[in-house]
Design an enzyme around this catalytic site. Structure first.
Site, short mmCIF file in Angstrom:
data_model
loop_
_atom_site.label_atom_id
_atom_site.label_comp_id
_atom_site.label_asym_id
_atom_site.label_seq_id
_atom_site.Cartn_x
_atom_site.Cartn_y
_atom_site.Cartn_z
N LYS A 183 13.19 8.43 -1.67
CA LYS A 183 14.12 7.38 -2.11
C LYS A 183 15.57 7.74 -1.82
O LYS A 183 16.33 6.91 -1.32
CB LYS A 183 13.92 7.10 -3.60
CG LYS A 183 12.58 6.45 -3.92
CD LYS A 183 12.39 6.28 -5.43
CE LYS A 183 11.03 5.65 -5.73
NZ LYS A 183 10.79 5.48 -7.18
N LYS A 192 7.01 3.36 1.01
CA LYS A 192 8.21 4.09 1.41
C LYS A 192 8.02 4.96 2.64
O LYS A 192 8.97 5.56 3.15
CB LYS A 192 8.68 4.98 0.24
CG LYS A 192 9.20 4.21 -0.94
CD LYS A 192 9.55 5.11 -2.09
CE LYS A 192 8.34 5.50 -2.90
NZ LYS A 192 7.70 4.39 -3.63
N ASP A 227 8.37 11.73 -3.91
CA ASP A 227 8.67 10.30 -3.97
C ASP A 227 10.16 10.08 -4.17
O ASP A 227 10.75 9.21 -3.53
CB ASP A 227 7.87 9.67 -5.12
CG ASP A 227 7.98 8.16 -5.13
OD1 ASP A 227 7.61 7.53 -4.11
OD2 ASP A 227 8.43 7.59 -6.14
N VAL A 268 13.22 1.59 -3.32
CA VAL A 268 14.06 2.31 -4.27
C VAL A 268 14.32 1.41 -5.48
O VAL A 268 14.92 0.35 -5.35
CB VAL A 268 15.41 2.73 -3.65
CG1 VAL A 268 16.24 3.52 -4.66
CG2 VAL A 268 15.20 3.53 -2.37
N THR A 302 0.85 -1.19 0.00
CA THR A 302 0.00 0.00 0.00
C THR A 302 0.89 1.24 0.00
O THR A 302 2.11 1.15 0.05
CB THR A 302 -0.90 0.04 1.25
OG1 THR A 302 -0.11 0.41 2.40
CG2 THR A 302 -1.57 -1.30 1.50
N ALA A 331 12.12 -0.25 -7.44
CA ALA A 331 11.19 -1.36 -7.65
C ALA A 331 11.91 -2.70 -7.50
O ALA A 331 12.34 -3.06 -6.41
CB ALA A 331 10.50 -1.24 -9.00
#
Length: 813
Positions: free
Chosen positions: A680, A577, A676, A607, A553, A609
Site C-alpha cells: 500500500k 494490489k 500488505d 489503499v 481477487t 478500501a
C-alpha cells in the site's frame, strides 16, 4: 385515393393475410385504394433457389417447386377460394413448372429468365388476395402492373419511362369503378412488352410510382415493424420508432441499410410531395413513421443510425495519381463497366490515394478490372496494385439538423475511439446530412449501441461488467449493484449490467446481463469450468461497449491479465494490489496502456478500501502540489488486531477473531507479515511520482522467525500460541509508556518503511479505533497541518463500496 403496399412478411401467413384484409376493409370505407402486394413471405427466395438448382441440372428443383405450389394451395383452401380461381392459379403454377423444366434442360439461367421466374410470386399472391377480398364482399379488381409500369429496357433495377407509365395509370384509374384495385408489386414491362422486375424491394417502388401517377393523398408501406427506427432494433434494443422524418433523411437511412424502405421509393412521391406512412401490419394502431417534405423540428441533431454490412474498401494509390487529370474518371468508368456500385468515396487532399467502398462480392472483379486498367502505371511503379480490405461495414449518422449543430462528428468519433473501434475511412457530404465511417464488421453492433446511447438515450450510459471473484467482497459488490440499480438509472442516467462472472471453479456469461439475484445459482448450475484465458477471450469477443473488468481477487494470475483487457479498451477496476505493487516496469506499462487505449485503470480500494485516498493524492498532484511525506495506518485488519489485543485476550484469539469477522485475508500471514501494508505505501509512493519497487520498502516485522516461516495457516496459528509470551511482552512495554500499538507506514525523503510502532497520547493515530485507517498527507501546501483522511479501511462492505464507486466513476469517461 391512397396507395397501400403490403410486404412479404405482411402476407407471409394465413393469420397475417387476415390482418391485411381487415386493414384494407377499414381503409376502403374512407377512400378509394390501390393495394400493392409482394409475393408471400419467402417465396421469391424459393423461386430463385429453384431456378439456380435447375440451371445446375439438379432435379431437387422439383421439391422446391412442390413447396411453392403447396404454399399457394394452402392459402386458397384457407380462404375458401372457388375452383374457377384455383384453375387460374394452377395455370400460373403450370407455367412456372414449365419454365423451371426449360431451365433444367438447357442448364442456363439468364437475367431475363430470372425476372420472369421471380414475377410468379407476385402474380400468384395478388390473384389469391384479390379473390379473398371478393369473398369478404369488398369491391375489388385485380390489375397486372405489367400493363401500367413501363421501363426503358429488359435489365433489372429499371429506369422508369414516366411519360408512358403515368399515361397508362391515369387512363386506367379514370375508368376504373372499383373501390379497391389490387396490383402485383415488383413487376413491370419493357417498352417492347417483355416482363421485367424493379429489383428486390421493388414492390415499394411500384407503390410510389402508382401513387405519383394518380396523385395519391398518401402512400402506406405496411411491414412487420412500427416504422423506421433510430437504429436496427435487432442490433440495438433501445432503438425506437422515428415519428416524423423528411424525404432526404429517409432516403439516406434507406440507402445505408435501413431495410424498411426500398431507396428508390422516395423519388416519385418526393417530387409530388406525397407523404409516406410506414405502418405495422401486426400492430395497425401503432403510429409508425411519417415521411414528408418538411420532416419535423426535432431537438435531436441526429434522426437515425444505420449500417451496411459486407463492404470492401478498395484503394488506388501511388505517386502517379498526384496532379494527373483523368485518374478518377478511369477508375470510376472501370467500375461502371463492371456494373459495380460505388457506395462510399473518399480522397485525401494530397491526391495520393482514392478510396472507394463497394460490396464484398464485387471486390475480386473490381481488383481484376482496375489492375488491368492501370497495368502500365503499376509496371512503371507509379501506382501500386489495387489494395482490397474486406470484412468491413459502413455505419452512418443521418439527420437534417446535423448541419445546425457543431461537434456532431467529434462526438461520433470520440465515442467510437473510447470503445476501441478503429475507423478505416470517413465520408461526409457538404450538405452535412450524413456522416459515414467504415469500420470492421465485428464492431458494428458495439458501434451502433455506443452511438445510439450517445445521441438518443438522454445521455444514459450503459456499463458492461466482467467480475472475477464473487465471494465475500464480490458478493457484496453484486448486492450493492442490485440495490442501487434503479437509483443509478433515475439519478445518474447509468445502467449497469454484469455480463460475466467467475470464481476459482466456474464461470458464467450472459450477453444480455446476468440476473444478479440468481448469480450464485447460475454460476453453480449453468457455469462452466473456470479458465482465465477463456474468460478474457469471451470478454473481448463479446465486444460490448463501455466494458469494465472488475478484479475482486488476490490472484497473481488475474492481476497478470490487466494488460490484455486494457489493450482492448476494456477498463480495469481492481481491489487486488498485486499489479500496482509488482515490478515498477509492469506498473508503468499498465498506466501507459490505460492512457494509450483510453481505458481507465482504477484501483482506489488498493489503499484504504472505500476511503478516497488514491483519488485525493491524484488530485493533489494534478493541481501542482508536491508530497513531502506520508504517515499512515493502512491496515484495517492490523488496527483491529492491536485495538482488541489486551492482556486478558491472547494474541492468537485476537487474530482468529479478526479473520472470522472478515478483516484479514484467508491467510492472515499476508496481513501480519506487513507485506500488505508495504504494498500500500509502495502504491502511494508511485502515485506521488516516485519510481520504487517493493523490495525497497523497509519492512520491520513484529512476528517471530517461526511465525514468518510457518508452513501453513494452521501451523501459523500454532506458532502464535507458542509465542504468546513474546506478544504479551510487546503489549506490556507499550502500555507502560501509555502508548498504543499501531502498524505504521511512512514515506519520507524518498524512502518508505512499515512497522509496528508505539504511538503516544495526543498523536493523530492514538485514538484510531476498530478497523479504521488514517492517512496524513504532508505537502508543500499542507506543510504545518497535514491533510487527513480517516475512516473504515477494511471489511467486505466498505471494500465493495470502494469498487462500486470506481465503477460509477466510469460514467464520466
Amino acid at each position: 385515393m391512397r396507395v397501400l403496399k403490403f410486404g412479404g412478411t405482411s402476407v407471409g401467413t394465413i393469420a397475417s393475410l387476415r390482418n391485411v384484409l381487415s386493414i384494407v376493409e377499414k381503409a376502403s370505407k374512407e377512400d378509394r385504394l390501390i393495394v400493392v402486394v409482394s409475393a408471400f413471405g419467402g417465396v421469391t427466395d424459393q423461386l430463385l433457389k429453384a431456378g439456380l438448382l435447375a440451371s445446375k441440372n439438379d432435379p431437387s428443383f422439383n421439391s422446391v417447386f412442390d413447396a411453392i405450389k403447396r404454399r399457394h394451395l394452402e392459402v386458397a383452401t384457407a380462404f375458401g377460394i372457388e375452383e374457377e380461381t384455383t384453375s387460374k392459379l394452377y395455370s400460373y403454377l403450370s407455367e412456372l413448372e414449365d419454365m423451371l423444366r426449360g431451365i433444367y434442360y438447357i442448364n442456363e439461367l439468364s437475367e431475363k429468365t430470372t425476372n420472369r421466374l421471380c414475377a410468379y410470386g407476385e402474380l400468384c399472391s395478388s390473384l389469391l388476395i384479390t379473390e379473398a377480398m371478393k369473398l369478404e364482399g369488398l369491391s375489388v379488381n385485380r390489375k397486372n402492373a405489367t400493363e401500367l409500369i413501363i421501363t426503358s429496357n429488359g435489365k433489372s433495377k429499371q429506369t422508369i419511362r414516366y411519360a408512358a407509365t403515368n399515361a397508362n395509370i391515369t387512363s386506367y384509374f379514370q375508368t376504373s369503378s372499383e373501390r379497391i384495385t389490387v396490383l402485383p408489386g415488383f413487376v413491370a414491362a419493357t417498352e417492347t412488352g417483355e416482363l421485367t422486375t424493379l429489383g428486390r424491394g421493388g414492390s415499394d417502388y411500384s407503390a410510389a410510382i402508382l401513387a405519383a401517377g394518380v396523385a395519391a393523398s398518401e402512400v402506406q408501406i405496411w411491414t412487420d415493424v412500427s416504422g423506421m427506427f433510430t437504429a436496427n432494433p435487432k442490433l440495438v434494443k433501445q432503438a425506437r420508432p422515428i415519428a416524423t422524418i423528411s424525404y432526404q433523411e429517409a432516403m439516406e437511412l434507406s440507402h445505408f441499410g435501413a431495410k424498411v424502405l426500398y431507396p428508390p421509393t422516395i423519388v416519385p412521391v418526393m417530387l409530388r410531395r406525397i407523404p409516406i406512412q410506414i405502418k405495422n401490419t401486426f400492430s395497425p394502431e401503432a403510429a409508425g413513421t411519417l415521411i414528408t417534405h418538411e420532416g419535423t423540428e426535432r431537438t435531436l441533431s441526429v434522426s437515425g443510425l444505420t449500417n451496411i454490412d459486407s463492404i470492401s474498401l478498395i484503394t488506388l494509390e501511388g505517386t502517379g495519381i498526384v496532379g494527373i487529370p483523368g485518374i478518377s474518371k478511369r477508375l470510376f468508368e472501370t467500375l461502371s463497366q463492371q456494373s459495380i456500385n460505388v457506395i462510399l468515396i473518399t480522397q485525401a487532399s494530397s491526391e495520393h490515394s482514392i478510396c472507394v467502398g463497394i460490396l464484398d462480392n464485387e471486390a475480386s472483379f473490381a481488383k481484376q478490372a482496375i489492375d488491368s486498367e492501370f497495368e502500365n502505371e503499376i509496371q512503371l511503379e507509379k501506382m501500386q496494385p489495387l489494395l482490397v480490405e474486406t470484412n468491413l461495414s459502413i455505419i452512418a449518422l443521418v439527420g437534417d439538423n446535423m448541419k445546425n449543430h457543431q461537434g456532431i462528428s467529434g462526438k461520433m468519433f470520440s465515442t467510437l475511439g473510447k470503445n476501441n473501434i478503429n475507423i478505416r475511412a470517413i465520408a461526409q457530404g457538404a450538405s452535412e446530412k450524413n456522416i459515414s465511417a467504415v469500420i470492421a464488421s465485428k464492431d458494428v453492433k458495439k458501434a451502433l449501441n455506443a452511438l445510439h446511447e450517445r445521441f438518443f438515450e438522454d445521455q444514459r450510459k450503459q456499463l458492461n461488467l466482467y467480475i472475477a471473484g464473487v465471494g465475500n467482497v464480490g458478493g457484496k459488490l453484486i448486492n450493492q449493484i442490485t440495490q442501487q440499480k434503479q437509483y443509478l438509472k433515475e439519478k445518474l442516467n447509468l445502467n449497469i449490467r454484469v455480463i460475466g462472472i467467475t470464481n476459482s471453479r466456474k464461470m458464467h456469461f450472459n450477453t444480455d446481463g446476468i440476473s444478479l439475484k440468481d448469480h450464485k445459482t447460475l454460476l453453480e448450475v449453468e457455469g462452466v469450468l473456470a479458465d482465465m484465458d477463456v474468460f478474457i477471450k469471451n470478454a473481448i469477443s463479446l465486444n460490448k461497449r463501455n466494458s469494465i473488468f472488475v478484479d475482486v481477487t488476490a490472484s497473481d494470475l488475474v492481476a497478470a491479465s490487466y494488460s490484455k483487457f486494457l489493450k482492448q479498451s476494456i477498463a480495469v477496476v481492481a481491489c487486488n494490489k498485486i499489479a500496482c505493487s509488482s515490478d515498477y516496469e509492469n506498473y508503468r506499462n499498465l498506466k501507459e496502456l490505460s492512457t494509450k487505449y483510453n481505458a481507465p485503470f482504477l484501483f482506489e480500494t488498493n489503499v484504504g478500501a472505500g476511503l478516497p485516498i488514491i483519488d485525493t493524492l491524484a488530485n493533489l498532484m494534478a493541481s501542482g502540489d508536491e508530497i513531502t511525506s506520508i504517515e499512515a495506518v493502512l491496515s484495517g485488519s492490523l488496527n483491529f488486531v492491536f485495538n482488541n489485543f489486551k492482556k486478558e485476550a491472547t494474541f492468537h484469539d485476537t487474530v482468529k477473531q479478526a479473520q472470522a469477522e472478515g478483516y484479514t485475508e484467508p491467510d492472515p500471514r499476508i496481513d501480519l507479515s506487513g507485506i500488505d501494508v508495504a504494498r500500500k505505501i509502495l502504491i502511494l509512493a508511485r502515485e506521488s511520482g516516485m519510481e520504487m519497487n517493493l523490495e525497497e520498502v523497509i519492512n520491520k516485522p513484529f512476528l517471530t522467525e517461526e511465525n514468518l516461516n510457518s508452513s501453513s495457516v494452521s501451523h501459523f496459528y500454532e506458532t502464535l500460541k507458542k509465542d504468546e509470551a513474546y506478544f504479551q511482552k510487546i503489549l506490556g512495554k507499550a502500555q507502560k509508556k501509555g502508548a498504543q500499538l499501531k502498524y505504521v507506514a511512512q514515506l519520507k525523503d524518498g524512502k518508505a518503511s512499515v512497522g509496528l510502532e508505539e504511538i503516544p497520547e495526543g498523536h493523530p493515530f492514538y485514538n484510531l479505533e476498530g478497523k479504521d485507517n488514517i492517512v496524513l498527507f504532508y505537502t508543500k501546501r499542507y506543510h504545518e497541518q497535514p491533510l487527513i483522511i480517516k475512516g473504515a479501511g477494511a471489511g467486505g462492505e466498505v471494500t465493495a463500496s470502494g469498487l462500486f464507486s470506481d465503477i460509477i466513476r466510469m460514467r464520466t469517461y
